[in-house]
Motif scaffolding. Structure first.
Motif, PDB file in Angstrom:
ATOM      1  N   PRO A   1      12.836  13.119 -14.138  1.00 57.67           N
ATOM      2  CA  PRO A   1      11.642  13.112 -14.979  1.00 57.67           C
ATOM      3  C   PRO A   1      10.363  12.938 -14.161  1.00 57.67           C
ATOM      4  CG  PRO A   1      13.365  11.773 -15.976  1.00 57.67           C
ATOM      5  CD  PRO A   1      13.860  12.153 -14.616  1.00 57.67           C
ATOM      6  N   TRP A   2       9.318  13.618 -14.605  1.00 58.65           N
ATOM      7  CA  TRP A   2       8.024  13.636 -13.925  1.00 58.65           C
ATOM      8  C   TRP A   2       8.070  14.411 -12.608  1.00 58.65           C
ATOM      9  CZ3 TRP A   2       3.712  12.467 -16.457  1.00 58.65           C
ATOM     10  CH2 TRP A   2       3.815  11.620 -17.580  1.00 58.65           C
ATOM     11  N   GLY A   3       9.125  15.229 -12.414  1.00 60.02           N
ATOM     12  CA  GLY A   3       9.233  16.035 -11.204  1.00 60.02           C
ATOM     13  C   GLY A   3       8.144  17.086 -11.114  1.00 60.02           C
ATOM     14  N   ARG A   4       7.956  17.597  -9.896  1.00 60.19           N
ATOM     15  CA  ARG A   4       6.890  18.581  -9.660  1.00 60.19           C
ATOM     16  C   ARG A   4       7.195  19.905 -10.366  1.00 60.19           C
ATOM     17  NH1 ARG A   4       7.714  18.089  -3.979  1.00 60.19           N
ATOM     18  NH2 ARG A   4       7.809  20.364  -3.950  1.00 60.19           N
ATOM     19  N   PRO A   5       6.167  20.548 -10.927  1.00 62.61           N
ATOM     20  CA  PRO A   5       6.374  21.825 -11.625  1.00 62.61           C
ATOM     21  C   PRO A   5       6.825  22.965 -10.713  1.00 62.61           C
ATOM     22  CG  PRO A   5       4.317  20.807 -12.326  1.00 62.61           C
ATOM     23  CD  PRO A   5       4.805  20.021 -11.148  1.00 62.61           C
ATOM     24  N   ASP A   6       6.646  22.828  -9.404  1.00 62.03           N
ATOM     25  CA  ASP A   6       7.062  23.902  -8.499  1.00 62.03           C
ATOM     26  C   ASP A   6       8.515  23.782  -8.073  1.00 62.03           C
ATOM     27  OD1 ASP A   6       6.308  21.562  -6.976  1.00 62.03           O
ATOM     28  OD2 ASP A   6       6.415  22.790  -5.172  1.00 62.03           O
ATOM     29  N   MET A   7       9.215  22.740  -8.518  1.00 63.55           N
ATOM     30  CA  MET A   7      10.611  22.532  -8.121  1.00 63.55           C
ATOM     31  C   MET A   7      11.550  23.281  -9.059  1.00 63.55           C
ATOM     32  SD  MET A   7      10.354  18.518  -7.025  1.00 63.55           S
ATOM     33  CE  MET A   7      11.928  18.474  -6.181  1.00 63.55           C
ATOM     34  N   ALA A   8      12.728  23.593  -8.540  1.00 60.28           N
ATOM     35  CA  ALA A   8      13.650  24.484  -9.246  1.00 60.28           C
ATOM     36  C   ALA A   8      14.007  23.990 -10.642  1.00 60.28           C
ATOM     37  CB  ALA A   8      14.918  24.687  -8.411  1.00 60.28           C
TER      38      ALA A   8
ATOM     39  N   LEU B   1       0.873  -1.169   0.000  1.00 59.90           N
ATOM     40  CA  LEU B   1       0.000   0.000   0.000  1.00 59.90           C
ATOM     41  C   LEU B   1       0.906   1.213   0.000  1.00 59.90           C
ATOM     42  CD1 LEU B   1      -2.669   1.558   0.245  1.00 59.90           C
ATOM     43  CD2 LEU B   1      -2.523   1.241   2.737  1.00 59.90           C
ATOM     44  N   ILE B   2       0.789   2.044  -1.035  1.00 56.64           N
ATOM     45  CA  ILE B   2       1.634   3.237  -1.152  1.00 56.64           C
ATOM     46  C   ILE B   2       0.727   4.450  -1.216  1.00 56.64           C
ATOM     47  CG2 ILE B   2       3.390   4.437  -2.506  1.00 56.64           C
ATOM     48  CD1 ILE B   2       4.199   1.752  -3.702  1.00 56.64           C
ATOM     49  N   THR B   3       0.947   5.413  -0.329  1.00 59.98           N
ATOM     50  CA  THR B   3       0.219   6.675  -0.427  1.00 59.98           C
ATOM     51  C   THR B   3       1.013   7.643  -1.303  1.00 59.98           C
ATOM     52  OG1 THR B   3       1.234   7.746   1.506  1.00 59.98           O
ATOM     53  CG2 THR B   3      -0.684   6.322   1.915  1.00 59.98           C
ATOM     54  N   GLY B   4       0.293   8.428  -2.108  1.00 58.31           N
ATOM     55  CA  GLY B   4       0.956   9.424  -2.948  1.00 58.31           C
ATOM     56  C   GLY B   4       1.433   8.891  -4.278  1.00 58.31           C
TER      57      GLY B   4
ATOM     58  N   PHE C   1       4.890   7.811  -7.773  1.00 57.73           N
ATOM     59  CA  PHE C   1       4.730   7.265  -9.122  1.00 57.73           C
ATOM     60  C   PHE C   1       5.923   6.403  -9.509  1.00 57.73           C
ATOM     61  CE2 PHE C   1       6.208   8.191 -13.524  1.00 57.73           C
ATOM     62  CZ  PHE C   1       5.338   7.361 -14.216  1.00 57.73           C
ATOM     63  N   HIS C   2       7.126   6.947  -9.306  1.00 58.79           N
ATOM     64  CA  HIS C   2       8.331   6.197  -9.692  1.00 58.79           C
ATOM     65  C   HIS C   2       8.487   4.924  -8.860  1.00 58.79           C
ATOM     66  CE1 HIS C   2      10.452   8.702 -12.669  1.00 58.79           C
ATOM     67  NE2 HIS C   2       9.893   9.734 -12.070  1.00 58.79           N
ATOM     68  N   LEU C   3       8.183   5.009  -7.570  1.00 59.60           N
ATOM     69  CA  LEU C   3       8.308   3.817  -6.718  1.00 59.60           C
ATOM     70  C   LEU C   3       7.292   2.755  -7.129  1.00 59.60           C
ATOM     71  CD1 LEU C   3       9.519   2.324  -4.315  1.00 59.60           C
ATOM     72  CD2 LEU C   3       7.836   3.480  -2.857  1.00 59.60           C
ATOM     73  N   ALA C   4       6.043   3.163  -7.324  1.00 57.25           N
ATOM     74  CA  ALA C   4       5.025   2.197  -7.711  1.00 57.25           C
ATOM     75  C   ALA C   4       5.369   1.542  -9.050  1.00 57.25           C
ATOM     76  CB  ALA C   4       3.661   2.885  -7.798  1.00 57.25           C
ATOM     77  N   LYS C   5       5.854   2.332 -10.000  1.00 56.64           N
ATOM     78  CA  LYS C   5       6.209   1.771 -11.307  1.00 56.64           C
ATOM     79  C   LYS C   5       7.332   0.746 -11.171  1.00 56.64           C
ATOM     80  CE  LYS C   5       7.062   3.104 -16.096  1.00 56.64           C
ATOM     81  NZ  LYS C   5       8.023   2.013 -16.341  1.00 56.64           N
ATOM     82  N   ARG C   6       8.330   1.059 -10.364  1.00 57.52           N
ATOM     83  CA  ARG C   6       9.437   0.117 -10.152  1.00 57.52           C
ATOM     84  C   ARG C   6       8.917  -1.197  -9.545  1.00 57.52           C
ATOM     85  NH1 ARG C   6      14.989   0.187  -8.362  1.00 57.52           N
ATOM     86  NH2 ARG C   6      15.439  -1.948  -7.684  1.00 57.52           N
TER      87      ARG C   6
END
Length: 336
Positions: free
Chosen positions: A185-192, A4-7, A14-19
């Protein structure tokens, strides 16, 4: 394994679940799809995960215990990985209540869920922000982390403390990992990195805070996921107490609880980061030099020794390679 993964609609989840799905595990993903940033990006991440029959999404807020319990019934998890949170240091200055709702009340609900289920391992995402502006570097897990600079950091440290009490009272093997400036990749748009690449491609100026004098211990997403996956097999117990000379294990004497940094221990000056982005794009940035923002810290710098002792691994992908991969993804994704 059943997770069970939250988030899971978030960057790291996303990356953890895909792996894990790629490795043949069963994942129930819980996410609130909040509008903190583009919900379409979150939906696209979940759509990719849903290509696997082993993925089941549950949409709900962490504050909704009934929704969490529904996800747990579907998952019957052996491992719970709690990544969902209200993220962002600067946003915590604008909307502090959202951090209390998600990171305190929501995390409490996850702990209550773990008490009911008794998973093999409960894993919680914390942050390097708990170290505040510590003068001692690198930041080691046993260092004091009692002077948070933002409500975001305060809620994450509070989550760690609540988790320790639950680990003690209910014998839940629990690992809290502290992330150091994750990007990719797929990083948050609010990050530098996302903001810099987007602005430079459009010929717009980038905001460089702290007059470029800050430094960060950047961690590429693939390295972070590798570390989490390796740590899933190291549920805290006396059987895996670290006795390596010079490494202080944070395994609690009162509980099956441990805090672990996930960072490479290679801080990068902000101006070098900007130059690396410019090189990857082949375009110079228009730099808008600004003072340090409220709540920012001058540096982050991970001591990776405990992670190495527990897993034999530490983040190793160089900044130049990681930024190159992000720029390639960005160009492909936003050219569509």
């Amino acid at each position: 394994m059943r997770y069970l993964i939250t988030g899971t609609a978030g960057f790291i989840g996303f990356h953890l679940a895909k792996r894990l799905l790629d490795e043949g595990h069963f994942v129930v993903g819980f996410d609130g799809m909040t509008p903190y940033y583009d919900v379409a990006m979150k939906e696209e991440r979940h759509a990719i995960l849903a290509r696997s029959n082993a993925f089941t999404p549950v949409i709900g807020m962490l504050e909704d215990m009934t929704a969490l319990e529904r996800a747990a019934e579907l998952a019957e998890p052996e491992i719970i990985i709690h990544l969902a949170a209200q993220a962002g240091v600067r946003y915590s200055l604008e909307n502090p209540r959202s951090y209390v709702d998600s990171n305190l009340t929501g995390s409490f609900n996850v702990l209550e869920l773990a008490r009911e289920i008794s998973p093999r391992h409960l894993m919680l995402a914390s942050t390097s922000s708990v170290y505040g502006s510590n003068d001692k570097i690198p930041f080691a897990e046993a260092d004091r982390a009692d002077e948070p600079m933002t409500i975001y950091a305060a809620t994450k440290k509070s989550m760690e403390l609540m988790a320790h009490s639950y680990a003690h009272l209910h014998k839940i093997p629990t690992t809290a990992f502290r992330f150091f400036t994750v990007y990719g990749p797929w990083g948050r748009p609010d990050m530098a990195l996302f903001k810099f690449v987007d602005a430079i491609r459009k010929g717009k100026p980038i905001d460089v805070y702290g007059e470029g004098q800050m430094s960060r211990d950047f961690t590429y997403i693939d390295d972070l996921i590798e570390a989490i996956v390796k740590l899933t097999d190291v549920a805290p117990s006396e059987d895996n107490r670290v006795t390596v000379e010079g490494v202080i294990d944070t395994l609690s004497p009162q509980a099956p609880f441990r805090v672990v940094n996930i960072g490479g221990g290679q801080p990068v000056e902000l101006m070098r980061f900007v130059e690396t982005v410019e090189a990857a794009l082949g375009t110079p940035a228009i730099r808008n030099m600004l003072p340090m923002q409220q709540g920012d810290v001058p540096r982050t710098y991970a001591a990776p020794d405990l992670l190495m002792a527990l897993t034999g691994f530490k983040p190793e992908i160089e900044l130049e390679e990681g930024v190159k991969r992000f720029v390639e993804w960005f160009g492909e994704h936003y050219a569509r």
